[in-house]
Design a protein around this motif. Structure first.
Motif, short mmCIF file in Angstrom:
data_model
loop_
_atom_site.label_atom_id
_atom_site.label_comp_id
_atom_site.label_asym_id
_atom_site.label_seq_id
_atom_site.Cartn_x
_atom_site.Cartn_y
_atom_site.Cartn_z
N GLU A 1 0.85 -1.19 0.00
CA GLU A 1 0.00 0.00 0.00
C GLU A 1 0.88 1.24 0.00
OE1 GLU A 1 -2.07 2.78 -0.43
OE2 GLU A 1 -3.34 1.00 -0.34
N THR B 1 -3.70 2.11 -5.46
CA THR B 1 -3.93 2.06 -4.02
C THR B 1 -5.28 1.44 -3.68
OG1 THR B 1 -4.25 3.44 -2.03
CG2 THR B 1 -4.79 4.44 -4.15
N ALA B 2 -5.34 0.79 -2.51
CA ALA B 2 -6.61 0.34 -1.96
C ALA B 2 -7.22 1.39 -1.05
CB ALA B 2 -6.44 -0.98 -1.20
N GLY B 3 -6.47 2.45 -0.75
CA GLY B 3 -7.01 3.58 0.00
C GLY B 3 -7.13 3.39 1.50
N GLN B 4 -6.67 2.27 2.04
CA GLN B 4 -6.91 1.97 3.46
C GLN B 4 -6.33 3.01 4.43
OE1 GLN B 4 -4.51 0.80 5.92
NE2 GLN B 4 -6.15 0.83 7.44
N LEU C 1 -7.80 3.04 -8.09
CA LEU C 1 -8.39 2.59 -6.84
C LEU C 1 -8.89 1.16 -6.97
CD1 LEU C 1 -10.52 5.71 -5.81
CD2 LEU C 1 -8.14 5.20 -5.32
N ASN D 1 -14.46 -0.39 4.90
CA ASN D 1 -14.10 0.43 3.73
C ASN D 1 -14.73 1.81 3.72
OD1 ASN D 1 -16.75 -0.29 3.19
ND2 ASN D 1 -16.41 -0.71 1.02
N ILE E 1 -12.27 4.30 2.65
CA ILE E 1 -11.84 4.09 1.27
C ILE E 1 -12.82 4.75 0.31
CG2 ILE E 1 -11.46 2.33 -0.49
CD1 ILE E 1 -10.50 0.49 1.82
#
Length: 246
Positions: free
Chosen positions: A82, A108-111, A135, A153, A156
């Motif tokens: 990440e 990115t997964a945005g976590q 994303l 999420n 996210i």
């Protein structure tokens, strides 16, 4: 430019990437991730103890050697792991990239996203230096997201909305796992959310695969989706139709 010799923990570098952003790209995979996706194909990037330390100037000099391959629309993509866990390093690298006119992208997964300080001020600075955010929407429902990844999420989706409100260009990706991430109603709600965003240039379905299974075995962790299968063409096309790709 004084970059204060920022250090980044890098897992690996792909010098000729064709799928992580427009054109030909150099893809830098950073070390570290707080999600524990059941289908993760890079579980060796979870810990911050792996990989190699790079000073930002040295990494940029190495990556920029390949700029002749990028032509007009290629560039550099940071993935992971990440990448937002190393936001300070990204900022300094992207400053160097922008001095040379290099296209920048973050997969990115945005976590790590948060509206709280000090993260949001750093994110705002990074956002201005980033041409594309790719994303990864694991699932849409928060409870299913937590079951799949270990984290919910809400933040996210908040990040996607924040990028939309600030006019940033986005690609959205969704890994399709039969029986796990292919619920028709959930995909419909995901589409409604995506349709409410501005700046989404592309939506992609990524069919689940088991090519990273050996990596789980290598780190000594039992693979949690032993019975999962790759989706067939009809299942992929159905999901793409729901998400408006076809």
């Amino acid at each position: 430019m004084d970059t204060n010799n920022k250090i980044g923990r890098v897992h690996s570098i792909e010098t000729f990437g064709l799928v992580d952003g427009p054109g030909v790209r150099c893809v830098v995979f950073l070390q570290g991730c707080k999600l524990r996706c059941k289908y993760c194909h890079n579980p060796e990037t979870w810990t911050m103890q792996g990989g190699k330390d790079w000073e930002v100037n040295d990494l940029f000099d190495f990556v920029y050697k390949f700029h002749n391959y990028w032509k007009n629309n290629g560039g550099v993509t940071f993935s992971g792991g990440e990448p937002l866990l190393q936001v300070d390093f990204l900022i300094e690298f992207f400053k160097l990239a922008k001095e040379k006119g290099v296209n920048t992208a973050i997969d990115t997964a945005g976590q790590p996203f948060s509206l709280e300080e000090p993260f949001i001020s750093k994110f705002n600075e990074l956002m201005e230096l980033t041409d594309l955010f790719i994303l990864d929407f694991k699932t849409f429902y928060s409870d299913r997201h937590k079951e799949l990844t270990g984290q919910n999420n809400e933040n996210i989706l908040q990040m996607a909305r924040y990028l939309s409100d600030h006019g940033k260009k986005m690609w959205i990706r969704h890994v399709l796992v039969p029986g796990l991430t292919d619920d028709e109603q959930e995909l419909k709600e995901m589409k409604s959310f995506i349709d409410s965003l501005s700046g989404v240039d592309r939506v992609e379905i990524l069919p689940y695969h088991t090519l990273g299974l050996f990596k789980w075995e290598k780190i000594g962790v039992k693979y949690p989706l032993e019975d999962a299968r790759t989706p067939n063409m009809d299942e992929v096309e159905k999901a793409e139709h729901i998400l408006g790709i076809r």
